[in-house]
Design a protein around this motif. Structure first.
Motif, short mmCIF file in Angstrom:
data_model
loop_
_atom_site.label_atom_id
_atom_site.label_comp_id
_atom_site.label_asym_id
_atom_site.label_seq_id
_atom_site.Cartn_x
_atom_site.Cartn_y
_atom_site.Cartn_z
N ARG A 33 59.87 67.64 76.81
CA ARG A 33 59.61 68.56 75.70
C ARG A 33 59.65 70.00 76.19
NH1 ARG A 33 53.99 66.54 73.44
NH2 ARG A 33 53.62 66.30 75.65
N HIS A 34 60.19 70.88 75.35
CA HIS A 34 60.19 72.32 75.62
C HIS A 34 58.90 72.92 75.07
CE1 HIS A 34 61.55 76.48 75.89
NE2 HIS A 34 60.93 76.62 74.73
N PHE A 35 58.30 73.83 75.84
CA PHE A 35 57.12 74.55 75.39
C PHE A 35 57.33 76.04 75.60
CE2 PHE A 35 55.46 70.41 76.49
CZ PHE A 35 54.63 70.11 75.42
N THR A 36 57.11 76.82 74.54
CA THR A 36 57.06 78.27 74.64
C THR A 36 55.61 78.67 74.44
OG1 THR A 36 59.28 78.50 73.70
CG2 THR A 36 57.86 80.45 73.63
N ASP A 37 55.03 79.32 75.43
CA ASP A 37 53.65 79.77 75.33
C ASP A 37 53.60 81.11 74.62
OD1 ASP A 37 53.02 77.53 76.87
OD2 ASP A 37 52.92 78.66 78.74
N ALA A 38 52.41 81.47 74.14
CA ALA A 38 52.25 82.75 73.45
C ALA A 38 50.93 83.38 73.82
CB ALA A 38 52.32 82.55 71.94
N ASN A 39 50.93 84.69 73.77
CA ASN A 39 49.71 85.48 73.88
C ASN A 39 49.81 86.58 72.81
OD1 ASN A 39 51.47 87.43 74.94
ND2 ASN A 39 50.92 86.95 77.06
N GLU A 40 48.84 87.45 72.76
CA GLU A 40 48.83 88.49 71.73
C GLU A 40 50.07 89.37 71.78
OE1 GLU A 40 44.75 87.10 72.73
OE2 GLU A 40 46.43 87.79 73.93
N GLU A 41 50.50 89.73 72.98
CA GLU A 41 51.68 90.59 73.12
C GLU A 41 52.94 89.90 72.60
OE1 GLU A 41 54.47 92.09 76.73
OE2 GLU A 41 52.31 92.35 77.03
N ARG A 42 53.12 88.65 72.95
CA ARG A 42 54.29 87.91 72.48
C ARG A 42 54.29 87.76 70.96
NH1 ARG A 42 56.21 82.92 76.06
NH2 ARG A 42 57.75 84.16 77.16
N LEU A 43 53.15 87.39 70.39
CA LEU A 43 53.07 87.26 68.93
C LEU A 43 53.38 88.58 68.25
CD1 LEU A 43 50.01 84.94 68.25
CD2 LEU A 43 52.39 84.54 67.65
N GLU A 44 52.87 89.66 68.81
CA GLU A 44 53.15 90.99 68.25
C GLU A 44 54.65 91.26 68.28
OE1 GLU A 44 52.60 94.69 66.56
OE2 GLU A 44 51.08 93.14 66.84
N ARG A 45 55.30 90.95 69.38
CA ARG A 45 56.74 91.20 69.53
C ARG A 45 57.54 90.32 68.56
NH1 ARG A 45 57.09 90.46 74.77
NH2 ARG A 45 57.93 88.36 74.73
N TRP A 46 57.16 89.06 68.41
CA TRP A 46 57.91 88.15 67.55
C TRP A 46 57.72 88.42 66.07
CZ3 TRP A 46 55.51 83.47 70.51
CH2 TRP A 46 56.10 83.37 71.79
N THR A 47 56.59 89.05 65.70
CA THR A 47 56.26 89.20 64.28
C THR A 47 56.18 90.65 63.80
OG1 THR A 47 53.86 89.19 64.67
CG2 THR A 47 54.93 87.05 64.31
N ASN A 48 56.39 91.63 64.66
CA ASN A 48 56.12 93.02 64.27
C ASN A 48 57.04 93.56 63.19
OD1 ASN A 48 58.44 93.74 65.59
ND2 ASN A 48 57.42 94.85 67.24
N GLY A 49 58.17 92.94 62.93
CA GLY A 49 59.07 93.42 61.89
C GLY A 49 58.87 92.74 60.54
N SER A 109 62.48 77.76 71.14
CA SER A 109 62.72 78.67 72.26
C SER A 109 62.29 80.09 71.90
CB SER A 109 64.20 78.66 72.66
OG SER A 109 64.96 79.35 71.70
N GLU A 110 61.89 80.85 72.90
CA GLU A 110 61.46 82.23 72.67
C GLU A 110 62.55 83.05 71.99
OE1 GLU A 110 59.55 86.14 74.82
OE2 GLU A 110 60.25 84.51 76.09
N ALA A 111 63.81 82.83 72.38
CA ALA A 111 64.91 83.59 71.79
C ALA A 111 65.04 83.34 70.29
CB ALA A 111 66.22 83.24 72.49
N GLU A 112 64.67 82.14 69.83
CA GLU A 112 64.81 81.80 68.42
C GLU A 112 63.56 82.11 67.59
OE1 GLU A 112 67.81 78.07 68.29
OE2 GLU A 112 65.96 77.72 69.40
N LEU A 113 62.43 82.33 68.24
CA LEU A 113 61.18 82.52 67.50
C LEU A 113 61.18 83.70 66.53
CD1 LEU A 113 58.46 81.35 70.01
CD2 LEU A 113 58.77 80.54 67.66
N PRO A 114 61.70 84.88 66.89
CA PRO A 114 61.69 85.97 65.90
C PRO A 114 62.41 85.60 64.60
CG PRO A 114 62.11 86.86 68.07
CD PRO A 114 62.18 85.36 68.20
N ASP A 115 63.56 84.95 64.71
CA ASP A 115 64.30 84.54 63.50
C ASP A 115 63.54 83.46 62.73
OD1 ASP A 115 66.38 86.31 63.93
OD2 ASP A 115 67.61 84.83 64.98
N VAL A 116 62.90 82.54 63.44
CA VAL A 116 62.13 81.49 62.78
C VAL A 116 60.94 82.10 62.04
CG1 VAL A 116 60.64 79.49 63.21
CG2 VAL A 116 62.89 79.62 64.30
#
Length: 184
Positions: free
Chosen positions: A145-161, A108-115
Motif C-alpha cells: 500500500r502507498h501512504f502519503t503522510d500529512a502535517n499542517e504545512e502539507r495540508l496548507e499547501r494542498w488546500t490553500n487555493g 500520491s502527494e502529486a495528485e492530492l491538490p487536484d483531488v
C-alpha cells in the motif's frame, strides 16, 4: 493506490475495521453537517462510517477503489457503493459533508491538490471536509500500500487555493474539519 492490497485482503480488512468505534470523530464532523443533509463517504472501506451516518438519518453516498470492499460495504449499507478512485472522482455540488477517513493517505502527494479541488467542488456552500492522514511529511509503500503522510504545512499547501477555505488558525468549521491523525 493500494487497491490490489485491498482486493486481496478485503475480508480481513472488513472484519478488522467494521466494528471500530468512531463516535468521537463523528461528533466533531457532524456538528457541522445539518441533520439529514447528504454526506459522501469517500474511500469508504468497510462502509462502517457510511452506515453510522445513515443510521443517524443522513443521506449517504459512498465509494471505494476496491471492488471487493465496495461490494461488502454495499451489502452492509443496503445500497450501492460505487467503485471509484479519487483521481477519477467528478461530481457536481451536492454534499453538506465529505468524510475521507484514512483514505486520502493512499493518494500520491502529486495528485492530492487536484483531488482536494475535486472534493471541494462537490461541497455545498458551508459544507465541510473531514480527512485523516498519518502524521508526517513523507511518502512510502508498505505491505503493498502507498501512504502519503500529512502535517499542517502539507495540508496548507494542498488546500490553500480552495475557494472559501479559511486558514486553520481561524478555527473555521470548513477547515477545522480537516484533520491530521498522529501515527502510532
Amino acid at each position: 493506490m493500494g487497491s490490489d492490497f485491498y482486493e486481496k485482503q478485503a475480508e480481513r480488512f472488513f472484519q478488522d475495521t467494521v466494528a471500530v468505534d468512531m463516535q468521537p470523530l463523528y461528533q466533531r464532523f457532524l456538528q457541522h453537517v445539518p441533520q439529514g443533509e447528504p454526506i459522501l463517504d469517500a474511500g469508504c472501506g468497510s462502509g462502517r462510517d457510511a452506515l453510522a451516518f445513515k443510521r443517524l438519518g443522513y443521506s449517504v453516498h459512498a465509494f471505494d477503489a476496491s471492488t471487493a470492499l465496495a461490494t461488502m460495504a454495499s451489502e452492509l449499507l443496503g445500497q450501492p457503493v460505487d467503485v471509484l478512485r479519487f483521481e477519477n472522482f467528478i461530481c457536481g455540488v451536492q454534499y453538506a459533508g465529505i468524510w475521507a477517513c484514512a483514505s486520502l493517505l493512499h493518494v500520491s502527494e502529486a495528485e492530492l491538490p487536484d483531488v482536494f479541488v475535486k472534493l471541494w467542488q462537490a461541497l455545498l456552500p458551508d459544507g465541510v471536509l473531514y480527512c485523516s492522514f498519518k502524521y508526517g511529511d513523507t511518502a512510502r509503500c508498505t505491505g503493498g500500500r502507498h501512504f502519503t503522510d500529512a502535517n499542517e504545512e502539507r495540508l496548507e499547501r494542498w488546500t490553500n487555493g480552495l475557494p472559501g477555505r479559511a486558514s486553520q488558525s481561524t478555527g473555521s468549521p470548513r477547515i477545522g474539519a480537516l484533520s491530521v491523525l498522529s501515527s502510532g
